[in-house]
Write an enzyme that holds these catalytic residues in place. Structure first.
Site, PDB file in Angstrom:
ATOM      1  N   LYS A  47       0.840  -1.203   0.000  1.00 47.92           N
ATOM      2  CA  LYS A  47       0.000   0.000   0.000  1.00 47.92           C
ATOM      3  C   LYS A  47       0.873   1.250   0.000  1.00 47.92           C
ATOM      4  CE  LYS A  47      -3.615  -2.473   2.500  1.00 47.92           C
ATOM      5  NZ  LYS A  47      -4.078  -2.820   3.858  1.00 47.92           N
ATOM      6  N   GLN A  91      -3.735  -1.452  10.518  1.00 47.40           N
ATOM      7  CA  GLN A  91      -3.666  -2.765   9.852  1.00 47.40           C
ATOM      8  C   GLN A  91      -4.135  -3.868  10.807  1.00 47.40           C
ATOM      9  OE1 GLN A  91      -2.860  -3.343   6.537  1.00 47.40           O
ATOM     10  NE2 GLN A  91      -3.453  -5.456   6.963  1.00 47.40           N
ATOM     11  N   ASP A 114     -10.664   3.176   5.363  1.00 48.96           N
ATOM     12  CA  ASP A 114     -10.975   1.743   5.298  1.00 48.96           C
ATOM     13  C   ASP A 114     -12.490   1.515   5.333  1.00 48.96           C
ATOM     14  OD1 ASP A 114      -9.004  -0.144   4.970  1.00 48.96           O
ATOM     15  OD2 ASP A 114      -8.424  -0.203   7.082  1.00 48.96           O
TER      16      ASP A 114
END
Ligand code: NAD
Length: 283
Positions: A47, A91, A114
């Site tokens: 990412k 994460q 997200d």
């Protein structure tokens, strides 16, 4: 027949790069990475690389496995207040001594690229487009649109009910929107006769985390198959990434299928950047 998610993802990110080149400031995305989980490190690295290649500024905040819940929440609050950062991603998986729910609630909804905050999930469910959709389901709707795969009046069966894939994808596809209007069935560990239900799907989405779970006898002739799974398996002494679908068993029966790798995975990253740019433009 094979849906090229990598190419579409690259096109989307290239368009974002062109937009960003016209801006005075740069969109910023922060990753909080806890512990040493190799898969998480790989995802964050991928990412970050996508950010660097497309004009985004990225920051990796590494915390040890033993970080306390309070210290993590304080770090999230710090990033929430940083006006140079427009997106924040914590994460997963998060260590067991920390509440994932508290972490999801702590990220400012305006930086929750997200799309996991209850505010953004609620907006998705209500059919409001001004929040952030979770990146994987959002990417799947973009693939449908690009490939001209009609969802209206189609029966979509989703295997898996996770908060990050199955549930939000079901919510998106049932909306009265151009990307929705589908009849959605979600099957999971508590479902009987999974195979026969899958066999009725016009579009079958596998998001379970079980290598090669979906075989020919799950798939109706001419169906579209979307493979979300990312499973690391050992083969000939090497580690290989495979999906939840047994590609070679189903390929002859499907009309279209996403490969692993190169299907849904790259779209997830592209939509993360898309959401971050959206946040930047709204800030
Ligand atoms: P999860 O473990 O949170 O959820 C898995 C779901 O599958 C659960 O709802 C469970 O009920 C269901 N399930 C598991 N075994 C089953 C069985 N035998 N029969 C029926 N249902 C079963 O997983 P997740 O986070 O949704 O991820 C699923 C897969 O997708 C994983 O391989 C993950 O790595 C991958 N993933 C890929 C991307 C991407 O960008 N391509 C993004 C997120 C997740």
């Amino acid at each position: 027949m094979i849906i090229d998610g990598k190419r579409l993802a690259n096109n989307i990110m290239q368009d974002l790069k062109t937009q960003i080149e016209k801006e005075k400031a740069k969109p910023g995305l922060a990753f909080i990475l806890i512990g040493e989980d190799p898969a998480s490190e790989t995802y964050v690295r991928m990412k970050k690389k996508a950010c660097e290649n497309h004009g985004f500024v990225s920051h990796i905040i590494k915390l040890t496995e033993k970080v306390s819940e309070n210290d993590l929440l304080a770090k999230i609050e710090e990033v929430n207040k940083d006006s140079s950062i427009h997106g924040l991603l914590v994460q997963q998986p998060i260590p067991k001594h920390i509440s994932t729910t508290k972490v999801m609630h702590a990220v400012a909804p305006s930086k929750d690229v997200d799309g996991f905050h209850p505010m953004n999930m609620g907006k998705l469910l209500l059919g409001e487009d001004d929040g952030f959709f979770p990146c994987t389901p959002f990417g799947i709707t973009k693939l449908f649109d690009h490939e001209k795969i009609e969802t209206a009046s189609k029966h979509v069966v989703i295997i898996g009910r996770s908060n990050i894939v199955g549930k939000p994808l079901a919510a998106l596809l049932m909306q009265k929107k151009s990307y929705g209007n589908a009849t959605v069935t979600v099957v999971h560990r508590g479902t009987k006769n999974i195979k026969s239900i899958c066999k009725t799907a016009d579009i079958l989405v596998a998001a379970i985390g079980k290598p090669h779970f979906v075989t020919k006898d799950f798939v109706k002739d001419g169906a579209v198959v979307i493979d979300v799974g990312i499973n690391r398996v050992k083969s000939d002494g090497k580690v290989k990434v495979v999906g939840d679908v047994d590609f070679s068993s189903v390929e002859a029966s499907v009309s279209k299928i996403t490969p692993v790798p190169g299907g849904v995975g790259p779209m997830t990253i592209a939509m993360l950047l898309y959401n971050t740019y959206k946040s930047f433009k709204c800030s």
